[in-house]
Scaffold this active site. Structure first.
Site, PDB file in Angstrom:
ATOM      1  N   VAL A  52      -3.575 -19.953  48.510  1.00 41.58           N
ATOM      2  CA  VAL A  52      -4.015 -21.276  48.083  1.00 41.58           C
ATOM      3  C   VAL A  52      -5.518 -21.278  47.776  1.00 41.58           C
ATOM      4  O   VAL A  52      -5.943 -21.641  46.677  1.00 41.58           O
ATOM      5  CB  VAL A  52      -3.666 -22.333  49.166  1.00 41.58           C
ATOM      6  CG1 VAL A  52      -4.280 -23.677  48.820  1.00 41.58           C
ATOM      7  CG2 VAL A  52      -2.152 -22.461  49.292  1.00 41.58           C
ATOM      8  N   LYS A  56       3.676 -33.628  49.515  1.00 44.49           N
ATOM      9  CA  LYS A  56       3.775 -32.178  49.671  1.00 44.49           C
ATOM     10  C   LYS A  56       5.009 -31.783  50.501  1.00 44.49           C
ATOM     11  O   LYS A  56       5.831 -30.966  50.084  1.00 44.49           O
ATOM     12  CB  LYS A  56       2.486 -31.661  50.333  1.00 44.49           C
ATOM     13  CG  LYS A  56       2.526 -30.224  50.770  1.00 44.49           C
ATOM     14  CD  LYS A  56       2.569 -29.275  49.603  1.00 44.49           C
ATOM     15  CE  LYS A  56       2.764 -27.849  50.084  1.00 44.49           C
ATOM     16  NZ  LYS A  56       2.735 -26.864  49.053  1.00 44.49           N
ATOM     17  N   ALA A 114      22.104 -19.437  44.252  1.00 41.88           N
ATOM     18  CA  ALA A 114      22.634 -19.180  45.598  1.00 41.88           C
ATOM     19  C   ALA A 114      22.216 -17.783  46.041  1.00 41.88           C
ATOM     20  O   ALA A 114      22.012 -16.892  45.222  1.00 41.88           O
ATOM     21  CB  ALA A 114      24.149 -19.291  45.572  1.00 41.88           C
ATOM     22  N   CYS A 174       6.162 -21.111  52.829  1.00 39.46           N
ATOM     23  CA  CYS A 174       6.198 -22.583  52.779  1.00 39.46           C
ATOM     24  C   CYS A 174       7.501 -23.210  53.255  1.00 39.46           C
ATOM     25  O   CYS A 174       7.498 -23.999  54.205  1.00 39.46           O
ATOM     26  CB  CYS A 174       5.906 -23.051  51.362  1.00 39.46           C
ATOM     27  SG  CYS A 174       4.215 -22.729  50.884  1.00 39.46           S
TER      28      CYS A 174
HETATM   29  C1  UDX Z   1       7.350 -22.620  47.316  1.00 44.13           C
HETATM   30  C2  UDX Z   1       7.365 -23.784  46.315  1.00 44.13           C
HETATM   31  O1  UDX Z   1       8.141 -23.422  45.175  1.00 44.13           O
HETATM   32  C3  UDX Z   1       5.957 -24.172  45.915  1.00 44.13           C
HETATM   33  O2  UDX Z   1       6.001 -25.316  45.085  1.00 44.13           O
HETATM   34  C4  UDX Z   1       5.172 -24.487  47.192  1.00 44.13           C
HETATM   35  O3  UDX Z   1       3.838 -24.847  46.892  1.00 44.13           O
HETATM   36  C5  UDX Z   1       5.191 -23.300  48.152  1.00 44.13           C
HETATM   37  O4  UDX Z   1       6.546 -22.952  48.424  1.00 44.13           O
HETATM   38  P1  UDX Z   1       7.103 -19.958  47.166  1.00 44.13           P
HETATM   39  O5  UDX Z   1       7.332 -19.947  48.640  1.00 44.13           O
HETATM   40  O6  UDX Z   1       6.012 -19.142  46.601  1.00 44.13           O
HETATM   41  O7  UDX Z   1       6.831 -21.468  46.654  1.00 44.13           O
HETATM   42  O8  UDX Z   1       8.433 -19.448  46.465  1.00 44.13           O
HETATM   43  P2  UDX Z   1       9.709 -20.036  45.716  1.00 44.13           P
HETATM   44  O9  UDX Z   1       9.791 -19.429  44.390  1.00 44.13           O
HETATM   45  O10 UDX Z   1       9.765 -21.494  45.779  1.00 44.13           O
HETATM   46  O11 UDX Z   1      10.887 -19.409  46.612  1.00 44.13           O
HETATM   47  C6  UDX Z   1      10.996 -19.649  48.001  1.00 44.13           C
HETATM   48  C7  UDX Z   1      12.250 -19.028  48.543  1.00 44.13           C
HETATM   49  O12 UDX Z   1      13.401 -19.704  48.050  1.00 44.13           O
HETATM   50  C8  UDX Z   1      12.442 -17.550  48.179  1.00 44.13           C
HETATM   51  O13 UDX Z   1      12.892 -16.839  49.301  1.00 44.13           O
HETATM   52  C9  UDX Z   1      13.501 -17.570  47.096  1.00 44.13           C
HETATM   53  O14 UDX Z   1      14.269 -16.402  47.075  1.00 44.13           O
HETATM   54  C10 UDX Z   1      14.334 -18.768  47.527  1.00 44.13           C
HETATM   55  N1  UDX Z   1      15.055 -19.398  46.404  1.00 44.13           N
HETATM   56  C11 UDX Z   1      14.362 -20.015  45.405  1.00 44.13           C
HETATM   57  C12 UDX Z   1      16.441 -19.369  46.381  1.00 44.13           C
HETATM   58  O15 UDX Z   1      17.087 -18.824  47.290  1.00 44.13           O
HETATM   59  N2  UDX Z   1      17.094 -19.977  45.336  1.00 44.13           N
HETATM   60  C13 UDX Z   1      16.450 -20.604  44.326  1.00 44.13           C
HETATM   61  O16 UDX Z   1      17.116 -21.143  43.427  1.00 44.13           O
HETATM   62  C14 UDX Z   1      15.046 -20.615  44.353  1.00 44.13           C
END
Ligand code: UDX
Length: 435
Positions: free
Chosen positions: A11, A203, A251, A259
């Site tokens: 961040v 948030k 899925a 996060c």
């Molecule tokens: C997330 C939010 O997207 C972002 O807006 C916030 O500020 C911080 O948290 P991030 O943790 O970087 O970002 O990754 P993200 O791409 O959102 O994926 C998070 C997790 O969800 C990953 O483990 C990913 O594999 C999983 N995921 C994501 C799924 O299982 N299915 C999806 O369709 C999308």
């Protein structure tokens, strides 16, 4: 404008570099001398596409230091982007945020706006403002606190900051709102000025909604397997409804990262603390905890236990495009495999160095997918890296002792796998060549 940024994690550093790219004079502060040394040399201490390039391009607007006094003393705006890790009880640990607030109170010598970018529980901005005003050494200056939550995703953090879906500014007075509008003047994206507590809630509510969406689709996927539907066809059909959308409907074996797990638990804690349980969030957390064991449960169809089995694990980061392992499903699955006596071989394009720090022995770290799967009795896919998605399926057949592939991220088209003899078991879809 003269801006200081406290914390150079995903961040803080991305915010600092992006603000510098818009012409601001930015000083990034971190307590970690090693990190500061790397950044002073023009390199990024984190793996984030485009970040190093932008750092180099705008090096004249960027200073990196451990000297917070120097950085905060004359700053017009100070961003706080330090971590708020999860405590044992699920609540957010705010000690780093308050430590920076203390330093600010002791050093600031001109009116300034302190901007909280870290994800903090609702009401924290108020507390920080009172804390700073109470502790401030120079009583002649006026320090305002504003909330400006971050919505960046790892792997696309620079793009998510420069082309943000929205910039949320939470303030209680006009002045800090005007200052932040000036900070973001050159960002051509929607800007929303709200009260501080609303900004803090935006948030959590946004992140937790996305986590909920993933847990929901994972439960639908689990049911698809039982009733013979295909989750990919289902989500395609759902996504065309603009109210649902196609995104975040993949899925898999659960969400990880810095996060979603932390922010769902923090909101759950806050809701319970206020005697107002949010049942949907609790459900999202529980579903995700179970989903992480999905592949391990599936292996029972093929082997009674893992003793002496060669298990190939492809991908160990929480998602592709990052070397971050925080809350990655690999951290739950690999220890279980080891405990059960499996010979584990891992391949990941960028995450293995970090994994090695946690598990220096017992695991064989491989330089290629081919090396990891050679002679394997079973292969588990935990992260959907492009290299895995583009891997020649015939090689599983050719190199594995038994070509059994359990795919936790649905990397392959069933039609393609059908052309091989691989036993392919994925999430929410029928098993190809079942045994
Ligand atoms: C997330 C939010 O997207 C972002 O807006 C916030 O500020 C911080 O948290 P991030 O943790 O970087 O970002 O990754 P993200 O791409 O959102 O994926 C998070 C997790 O969800 C990953 O483990 C990913 O594999 C999983 N995921 C994501 C799924 O299982 N299915 C999806 O369709 C999308």
């Amino acid at each position: 404008m003269k801006i200081a940024v406290a914390g150079t994690g995903y961040v803080g550093l991305v915010t600092g570099v992006c603000l510098a790219s818009k012409g601001h004079e930015v000083t990034c502060v971190d307590v970690d001398e090693n990190k500061v040394k790397i950044m002073k040399n023009g390199d990024s201490p984190i793996y984030e596409p485009g970040l190093s390039e932008l750092m180099k391009e705008h090096k004249n607007n960027l200073v990196f230091t451990t000297d917070y006094e120097e950085a905060y003393r004359e700053a017009e705006v100070i961003f706080i982007g330090v971590g708020t890790p999860e405590k044992q009880d699920g609540s957010a640990n705010l000690s780093y945020v308050f430590e920076v607030a203390k330093q600010i109170a002791q050093t600031v010598q001109r009116d300034c706006v302190v901007v909280i970018k870290s994800t903090v529980p609702i009401g924290t901005n108020d507390k920080i403002e009172s804390y700073i005003r109470d502790k401030q050494k120079n009583k002649d200056v006026c320090i305002y606190v504003a909330s400006n939550p971050e919505f960046l995703s790892q792997g696309t953090a620079v793009k998510d900051t420069l082309c943000a879906s929205r910039i949320v500014i939470g303030v209680e007075e006009v002045f800090p709102g005007e200052v932040l509008k000036k900070v973001y003047e050159k960002f051509d994206v929607p800007k929303l000025i709200v009260k501080r507590r609303s900004a803090e809630m935006i948030k959590y509510a946004s992140n937790d909604f996305l986590a909920l969406k993933i847990s929901y689709i994972n439960e639908i996927a689990n049911l698809c397997e039982i009733v013979g539907a295909n989750i990919e066809e289902v989500t395609e059909g759902m996504g065309y409804d603009a109210r649902i959308g196609h995104r975040f409907l993949n899925a898999g074996i659960g969400y990880g990262g810095s996060c979603f797990p932390k922010d769902t638990k923090a909101l759950n804690w806050l809701a319970n603390f206020n005697d107002n349980e949010i049942r949907t969030i609790r459900a999202a957390i529980e579903v995700n905890e179970n989903q992480k064991f999905k592949l391990i449960k599936k292996t029972k169809k093929y082997y009674d236990d893992f003793l002496f089995l060669n298990v190939a694990v492809l991908g160990c980061t929480f998602k592709p495009g990052t070397d971050d392992l925080r809350e990655a499903v690999s951290l739950v699955n690999v220890p279980l495999l080891l405990e059960d006596g499996a010979n584990v071989r891992i391949w990941d394009p960028v995450g293995m160095e970090n994994f090695k720090k946690k598990y220096p022995n017992k695991i064989q770290y491989c330089n290629s997918i081919e090396e990891a799967i050679t002679d394997a009795d079973i292969c588990l896919i935990l992260t959907e890296w492009e290299e895995i998605k583009n891997f020649d399926l015939r090689k599983y057949e050719k190199l594995m002792k038994k070509p059994i592939v359990l795919d936790g991220r649905n990397c392959y088209q069933l039609e393609e796998v059908k052309k091989t003899n691989i036993t392919y078991d994925s999430i929410g879809r029928y098993t190809v060549n079942p045994q």
